[in-house]
Design a protein around this motif. Sequence first.
Motif, PDB file in Angstrom:
ATOM      1  N   THR A  63      30.514  56.570  37.294  1.00  0.00           N
ATOM      2  CA  THR A  63      31.905  57.034  37.184  1.00  0.00           C
ATOM      3  C   THR A  63      32.871  55.909  36.869  1.00  0.00           C
ATOM      4  O   THR A  63      33.961  56.162  36.358  1.00  0.00           O
ATOM      5  CB  THR A  63      32.340  57.710  38.495  1.00  0.00           C
ATOM      6  OG1 THR A  63      32.219  56.766  39.577  1.00  0.00           O
ATOM      7  CG2 THR A  63      31.459  58.920  38.782  1.00  0.00           C
ATOM      8  N   HIS A  64      32.507  54.661  37.183  1.00  0.00           N
ATOM      9  CA  HIS A  64      33.351  53.501  36.926  1.00  0.00           C
ATOM     10  C   HIS A  64      32.510  52.419  36.247  1.00  0.00           C
ATOM     11  O   HIS A  64      31.286  52.366  36.430  1.00  0.00           O
ATOM     12  CB  HIS A  64      33.962  52.952  38.217  1.00  0.00           C
ATOM     13  CG  HIS A  64      34.962  53.868  38.850  1.00  0.00           C
ATOM     14  ND1 HIS A  64      34.602  55.081  39.438  1.00  0.00           N
ATOM     15  CD2 HIS A  64      36.311  53.766  38.990  1.00  0.00           C
ATOM     16  CE1 HIS A  64      35.678  55.667  39.907  1.00  0.00           C
ATOM     17  NE2 HIS A  64      36.727  54.894  39.659  1.00  0.00           N
ATOM     18  N   ALA A 110      39.953  30.761  31.595  1.00  0.00           N
ATOM     19  CA  ALA A 110      40.058  29.497  32.319  1.00  0.00           C
ATOM     20  C   ALA A 110      38.788  29.253  33.121  1.00  0.00           C
ATOM     21  O   ALA A 110      38.026  30.192  33.406  1.00  0.00           O
ATOM     22  CB  ALA A 110      41.276  29.534  33.248  1.00  0.00           C
ATOM     23  N   PRO A 111      38.498  28.018  33.496  1.00  0.00           N
ATOM     24  CA  PRO A 111      37.300  27.754  34.302  1.00  0.00           C
ATOM     25  C   PRO A 111      37.312  28.536  35.610  1.00  0.00           C
ATOM     26  O   PRO A 111      38.361  28.778  36.203  1.00  0.00           O
ATOM     27  CB  PRO A 111      37.367  26.242  34.538  1.00  0.00           C
ATOM     28  CG  PRO A 111      38.188  25.708  33.414  1.00  0.00           C
ATOM     29  CD  PRO A 111      39.194  26.777  33.108  1.00  0.00           C
ATOM     30  N   LEU A 112      36.109  28.951  36.042  1.00  0.00           N
ATOM     31  CA  LEU A 112      35.883  29.693  37.280  1.00  0.00           C
ATOM     32  C   LEU A 112      36.518  31.084  37.265  1.00  0.00           C
ATOM     33  O   LEU A 112      36.700  31.697  38.318  1.00  0.00           O
ATOM     34  CB  LEU A 112      36.412  28.902  38.490  1.00  0.00           C
ATOM     35  CG  LEU A 112      35.847  27.485  38.657  1.00  0.00           C
ATOM     36  CD1 LEU A 112      36.437  26.838  39.899  1.00  0.00           C
ATOM     37  CD2 LEU A 112      34.335  27.511  38.725  1.00  0.00           C
ATOM     38  N   THR A 113      36.853  31.593  36.086  1.00  0.00           N
ATOM     39  CA  THR A 113      37.384  32.953  35.978  1.00  0.00           C
ATOM     40  C   THR A 113      36.239  33.948  35.907  1.00  0.00           C
ATOM     41  O   THR A 113      35.296  33.744  35.138  1.00  0.00           O
ATOM     42  CB  THR A 113      38.260  33.093  34.726  1.00  0.00           C
ATOM     43  OG1 THR A 113      39.318  32.133  34.788  1.00  0.00           O
ATOM     44  CG2 THR A 113      38.856  34.489  34.634  1.00  0.00           C
ATOM     45  N   PRO A 114      36.253  35.011  36.705  1.00  0.00           N
ATOM     46  CA  PRO A 114      35.171  36.002  36.644  1.00  0.00           C
ATOM     47  C   PRO A 114      35.034  36.587  35.238  1.00  0.00           C
ATOM     48  O   PRO A 114      36.043  36.867  34.574  1.00  0.00           O
ATOM     49  CB  PRO A 114      35.608  37.069  37.646  1.00  0.00           C
ATOM     50  CG  PRO A 114      36.516  36.345  38.589  1.00  0.00           C
ATOM     51  CD  PRO A 114      37.225  35.309  37.769  1.00  0.00           C
ATOM     52  N   PRO A 115      33.826  36.786  34.775  1.00  0.00           N
ATOM     53  CA  PRO A 115      33.635  37.259  33.399  1.00  0.00           C
ATOM     54  C   PRO A 115      33.927  38.742  33.204  1.00  0.00           C
ATOM     55  O   PRO A 115      34.062  39.180  32.063  1.00  0.00           O
ATOM     56  CB  PRO A 115      32.157  36.960  33.134  1.00  0.00           C
ATOM     57  CG  PRO A 115      31.523  36.994  34.481  1.00  0.00           C
ATOM     58  CD  PRO A 115      32.553  36.484  35.448  1.00  0.00           C
ATOM     59  N   TYR A 116      34.001  39.512  34.283  1.00  0.00           N
ATOM     60  CA  TYR A 116      34.214  40.953  34.164  1.00  0.00           C
ATOM     61  C   TYR A 116      35.501  41.351  34.879  1.00  0.00           C
ATOM     62  O   TYR A 116      35.875  40.755  35.896  1.00  0.00           O
ATOM     63  CB  TYR A 116      33.042  41.743  34.749  1.00  0.00           C
ATOM     64  CG  TYR A 116      31.825  41.773  33.856  1.00  0.00           C
ATOM     65  CD1 TYR A 116      31.614  42.815  32.962  1.00  0.00           C
ATOM     66  CD2 TYR A 116      30.881  40.749  33.892  1.00  0.00           C
ATOM     67  CE1 TYR A 116      30.500  42.851  32.146  1.00  0.00           C
ATOM     68  CE2 TYR A 116      29.767  40.771  33.078  1.00  0.00           C
ATOM     69  CZ  TYR A 116      29.585  41.826  32.208  1.00  0.00           C
ATOM     70  OH  TYR A 116      28.484  41.857  31.388  1.00  0.00           O
ATOM     71  N   ASP A 117      36.169  42.381  34.342  1.00  0.00           N
ATOM     72  CA  ASP A 117      37.352  42.979  34.945  1.00  0.00           C
ATOM     73  C   ASP A 117      37.035  44.409  35.351  1.00  0.00           C
ATOM     74  O   ASP A 117      36.195  45.070  34.746  1.00  0.00           O
ATOM     75  CB  ASP A 117      38.531  42.977  33.961  1.00  0.00           C
ATOM     76  CG  ASP A 117      38.989  41.564  33.628  1.00  0.00           C
ATOM     77  OD1 ASP A 117      38.915  40.712  34.519  1.00  0.00           O
ATOM     78  OD2 ASP A 117      39.405  41.330  32.476  1.00  0.00           O
ATOM     79  N   GLY A 118      37.756  44.886  36.344  1.00  0.00           N
ATOM     80  CA  GLY A 118      37.552  46.261  36.770  1.00  0.00           C
ATOM     81  C   GLY A 118      37.335  46.376  38.258  1.00  0.00           C
ATOM     82  O   GLY A 118      37.661  45.444  39.002  1.00  0.00           O
ATOM     83  N   PRO A 119      36.793  47.485  38.722  1.00  0.00           N
ATOM     84  CA  PRO A 119      36.221  48.593  37.934  1.00  0.00           C
ATOM     85  C   PRO A 119      37.279  49.559  37.420  1.00  0.00           C
ATOM     86  O   PRO A 119      38.341  49.701  38.012  1.00  0.00           O
ATOM     87  CB  PRO A 119      35.301  49.288  38.934  1.00  0.00           C
ATOM     88  CG  PRO A 119      35.950  49.025  40.257  1.00  0.00           C
ATOM     89  CD  PRO A 119      36.564  47.668  40.166  1.00  0.00           C
ATOM     90  N   TYR A 120      36.946  50.247  36.315  1.00  0.00           N
ATOM     91  CA  TYR A 120      37.831  51.206  35.681  1.00  0.00           C
ATOM     92  C   TYR A 120      37.106  52.546  35.562  1.00  0.00           C
ATOM     93  O   TYR A 120      35.915  52.586  35.259  1.00  0.00           O
ATOM     94  CB  TYR A 120      38.256  50.730  34.300  1.00  0.00           C
ATOM     95  CG  TYR A 120      38.949  49.390  34.304  1.00  0.00           C
ATOM     96  CD1 TYR A 120      40.148  49.210  34.976  1.00  0.00           C
ATOM     97  CD2 TYR A 120      38.399  48.302  33.635  1.00  0.00           C
ATOM     98  CE1 TYR A 120      40.790  47.982  34.981  1.00  0.00           C
ATOM     99  CE2 TYR A 120      39.030  47.072  33.629  1.00  0.00           C
ATOM    100  CZ  TYR A 120      40.234  46.922  34.310  1.00  0.00           C
ATOM    101  OH  TYR A 120      40.852  45.699  34.318  1.00  0.00           O
ATOM    102  N   PRO A 121      37.810  53.659  35.777  1.00  0.00           N
ATOM    103  CA  PRO A 121      37.168  54.978  35.659  1.00  0.00           C
ATOM    104  C   PRO A 121      36.844  55.327  34.211  1.00  0.00           C
ATOM    105  O   PRO A 121      37.573  54.964  33.286  1.00  0.00           O
ATOM    106  CB  PRO A 121      38.219  55.930  36.244  1.00  0.00           C
ATOM    107  CG  PRO A 121      39.512  55.201  36.116  1.00  0.00           C
ATOM    108  CD  PRO A 121      39.203  53.747  36.253  1.00  0.00           C
TER     109      PRO A 121
END
Length: 284
Positions: free
Chosen positions: A183-184, A194-205
């Motif tokens: 679902t998400h 930038a360094p140490l930035t998480p590679p994924y955004d979300g979660p999104y429906p």
Amino acid sequence: MDRFTKWLEAVPVREITADNVAKALFENWIARFGCPLRISTDQGRQFESSVFNALMKKLGITRIRTTAYHPQSNGQLERAHRTLKAALMARGATTNWSDELPTVLLGLRTALREDNNLSPALMTYGSTLRVPSDFFAPATTTNMSDEDYVRRLTQTMTSLSPSCTTARTTAKPFIHKDLGTCTHVFVRNDSVRAPLTPPYDGPYPVLQRHEKYFKIQLPHRETVVSLDRLKPAYICNETSNTTIPTNTASTPSIVNPVPSHQPYITRTGRVCKPNVRFAKEGVL
């Protein structure tokens, strides 16, 4: 670029505002070749503006929007960018590349393609363009009459069909099997991070599922994302009131765990603060 004839147009502009882009498209393509049936663009702000959409609606053109950070959606034009830049570098164009651009475009339009041995100019106008080399080495004339030449040229142009080249590789990108039921989803951020930035955004429906892309709901808008940038998100039910049995002699009892977005105490007595990034919707 025209998908069939491979005719390429490049217009240098000082600013890529919506007005400049719409004006360049109308003056340099529509005014010369007429209104196309369909046009494919990326998700640039100048193409998403009300000015550009009003122009498409006024001229009866259907606009196809490619998925973000997925150049394969418009691979023919992206590869043309590579060839165009290589030609400009071969001309030694650095700061004055706009002066060399017309000459480079003339060479690309008159060059023979490997797939059909025809040039974009021949497929567009039905005749080859006269290039500067013709002044030094004129082409030999043939005994063919004009009527016979026009007839054979017409037959050749009507029998042409778009060439389908085989893919360079047969490897397919990995797609998680749970994408068909989740679902998400998490969206990979392919921009410069930038360094140490998480590679994924979300979660999104997930709103809609298609063969090559998903339509998802961002915090402030809806968008389509290629499957290559998605991975399923497993949402825990935080409203459950299950009791976790523990040994009261050695560890404190935990009844009705607190929601995951608040600090909690582990069995060893350490206070943990979960990542707030996954407790609420992020912004792309």
